[in-house]
Write a protein that holds these residues in place. Structure first.
Motif, PDB file in Angstrom:
ATOM      1  N   ILE A 160       0.839  -1.210   0.000  1.00  0.00           N
ATOM      2  CA  ILE A 160       0.000   0.000   0.000  1.00  0.00           C
ATOM      3  C   ILE A 160       0.872   1.258   0.000  1.00  0.00           C
ATOM      4  O   ILE A 160       1.832   1.351   0.779  1.00  0.00           O
ATOM      5  N   PHE A 161       0.507   2.224  -0.841  1.00  0.00           N
ATOM      6  CA  PHE A 161       1.146   3.538  -0.764  1.00  0.00           C
ATOM      7  C   PHE A 161       0.040   4.560  -0.500  1.00  0.00           C
ATOM      8  O   PHE A 161      -1.068   4.430  -1.016  1.00  0.00           O
ATOM      9  N   ILE A 162       0.342   5.552   0.334  1.00  0.00           N
ATOM     10  CA  ILE A 162      -0.693   6.530   0.721  1.00  0.00           C
ATOM     11  C   ILE A 162      -0.241   7.928   0.313  1.00  0.00           C
ATOM     12  O   ILE A 162       0.895   8.319   0.584  1.00  0.00           O
ATOM     13  N   ALA A 187       3.142   9.812   1.331  1.00  0.00           N
ATOM     14  CA  ALA A 187       3.736  11.030   0.770  1.00  0.00           C
ATOM     15  C   ALA A 187       2.961  12.252   1.231  1.00  0.00           C
ATOM     16  O   ALA A 187       1.725  12.249   1.243  1.00  0.00           O
ATOM     17  N   GLU A 188       3.683  13.303   1.611  1.00  0.00           N
ATOM     18  CA  GLU A 188       3.043  14.549   2.054  1.00  0.00           C
ATOM     19  C   GLU A 188       3.755  15.707   1.342  1.00  0.00           C
ATOM     20  O   GLU A 188       4.977  15.817   1.403  1.00  0.00           O
ATOM     21  N   PRO A 193       3.957  16.557   8.660  1.00  0.00           N
ATOM     22  CA  PRO A 193       2.794  15.683   8.454  1.00  0.00           C
ATOM     23  C   PRO A 193       1.502  16.380   8.887  1.00  0.00           C
ATOM     24  O   PRO A 193       1.545  17.257   9.755  1.00  0.00           O
ATOM     25  N   GLY A 194       0.374  16.000   8.248  1.00  0.00           N
ATOM     26  CA  GLY A 194      -0.913  16.601   8.609  1.00  0.00           C
ATOM     27  C   GLY A 194      -1.552  15.852   9.776  1.00  0.00           C
ATOM     28  O   GLY A 194      -0.909  15.028  10.422  1.00  0.00           O
ATOM     29  N   VAL A 211       6.997   8.432   6.553  1.00  0.00           N
ATOM     30  CA  VAL A 211       6.344   9.611   5.957  1.00  0.00           C
ATOM     31  C   VAL A 211       7.393  10.318   5.097  1.00  0.00           C
ATOM     32  O   VAL A 211       8.471  10.651   5.591  1.00  0.00           O
ATOM     33  N   ILE A 212       7.089  10.496   3.808  1.00  0.00           N
ATOM     34  CA  ILE A 212       8.037  11.118   2.882  1.00  0.00           C
ATOM     35  C   ILE A 212       7.550  12.553   2.660  1.00  0.00           C
ATOM     36  O   ILE A 212       6.595  12.795   1.900  1.00  0.00           O
ATOM     37  N   LEU A 213       8.166  13.492   3.367  1.00  0.00           N
ATOM     38  CA  LEU A 213       7.713  14.887   3.326  1.00  0.00           C
ATOM     39  C   LEU A 213       8.150  15.535   2.010  1.00  0.00           C
ATOM     40  O   LEU A 213       9.027  15.023   1.312  1.00  0.00           O
TER      41      LEU A 213
END
Ligand SMILES: Cc1cc2nc3c(=O)[nH]c(=O)nc-3n(C[C@H](O)[C@H](O)[C@H](O)COP(=O)(O)OP(=O)(O)OC[C@H]3O[C@@H](n4cnc5c(N)ncnc54)[C@H](O)[C@@H]3O)c2cc1C
Length: 311
Positions: A160-162, A187-188, A193-194, A211-213
């Protein structure tokens, strides 16, 4: 063609989530007749798919899951004099104060004095972004996949990728890990992060979700099923291919005011049309949606009863 059956009520409520149920309970307790229509069979709206805990502390003084919170609200709703129409989709609301409803028994026309829109919110889909490539199976919004898993009992892919790091995305990232899936990353596009601090701690940190900012998805690959996405790093401009079989988007929510679109004039919405819960603004906490519905239901009923006395 058969004619729509016409029913009349003081207050017509669209949606039986946290907001709609509490509006119905307080409006009927204040003496108004109330009809509530929802396109789902069981009341509760999004609550029923939120199987995690974190609900009800403010309203009930104890930590509950979404379905438990929904059950509590439903107990009051069921005991009220409000009439519930399940599996009924409201198709339109007219300026003549009537709503057209598609029900399992055919079309119904509801004639009302006041209308409360408690229709929740909509999720921004991937296709609202400038994303190139195919349109394969395996791409879902976070709310959609939550409903498919928790209510429909469906399975997803394994890798899964988000895209987007909002609350629903974080909650689903944790859920996927609990279900034994691999969450490759989230990915953000922003530098932070939110979502709420609580979800960052309990979902992202506790479950080691990468988390990839400063990054976003620019292309989707594979057909008929998703095989991967192109991830662009916004600070360097470099791109990489991420192999995945499921892409989940958590790009934010917007109040669903679609039923009211044709009713807005330069003076705003008609005075008989009210919004509550996520249809008004996005409530992070269900307690807040319930409290708003309760207050609006009461004031709307009181307004009708006072006007009646004056006539
Ligand atoms: C993933 C997620 C996690 C959350 N986590 C928490 C948490 O931990 N703690 C917390 O307190 N809150 C949480 N919340 C927030 C809370 O659940 C919501 O703010 C609240 O439940 C919204 O209620 P609502 O009645 O406004 O909308 P909804 O629950 O969306 O209800 C709207 C209803 O209207 C129906 N409807 C829409 N259009 C029509 C139409 N045309 N005809 C008929 N019916 C229609 C829909 O089917 C739905 O049943 C979370 C929300 C989500 C999505």
């Amino acid at each position: 063609m058969s004619q729509a059956v016409t029913l009349t009520t003081d207050i017509f409520i669209v949606g039986s989530g946290a907001a709609g149920m509490s509006a119905a309970v307080s409006a009927s307790a204040s003496g108004a007749s109330v009809i509530v229509a929802d396109d789902r069979e069981v009341p509760g709206g999004v609550l029923r798919q939120c199987v995690h805990s974190g609900f009800g502390l403010g309203r009930y003084g104890r930590e509950m899951t979404g379905p438990e919170y929904s059950e509590e609200e439903f107990r009051h709703f069921e005991q009220s004099s409000a009439v519930y129409f399940p599996k009924c989709r409201v198709i339109s609301i007219g300026s003549d104060r009537t709503a057209l409803v598609s029900s399992p028994d055919g079309l119904r026309r509801i004639s009302f004095i006041e209308c409360i829109l408690a229709s929740g919110c909509i999720e921004r889909p991937l296709w609202s972004l400038p994303v190139a490539g195919t349109r394969p199976e395996g791409v879902y919004t976070a709310g959609e996949i939550q409903e498919m898993i928790e209510i429909g009992g469906y399975d997803t892919g394994d890798r899964i990728f988000i895209l987007g790091s909002g609350d629903i995305g974080q909650i689903m990232a944790r859920r996927f890990v609990q279900l034994g899936k691999t969450v490759i990353g989230m990915a953000e596009q922003k530098a932070e992060p939110g979502g709420m601090k609580r979800n960052q701690e309990e979902c992202i940190k506790a479950y080691d979700i990468p988390v990839i900012l400063n990054s976003t998805v620019t292309e989707v690959h594979g057909f008929p099923h998703l095989t991967g996405v192109t991830l662009r790093h916004l600070d360097s401009g470099t791109e990489e291919l991420i192999e995945c079989d499921t892409l989940i988007t958590a790009l934010g929510l917007e109040p669903d005011k679609s039923l009211a679109e044709g009713l807005k004039t330069s003076d705003g919405y008609p005075e008989w049309l009210h919004f509550c819960g996520n249809a008004d603004f996005v409530h992070e906490i269900a307690d807040s949606a319930s409290a708003q519905g309760e207050k609006l239901g009461r004031s709307t009923a009181e307004h009708i009863l006072v006007s009646r006395k004056e006539v």
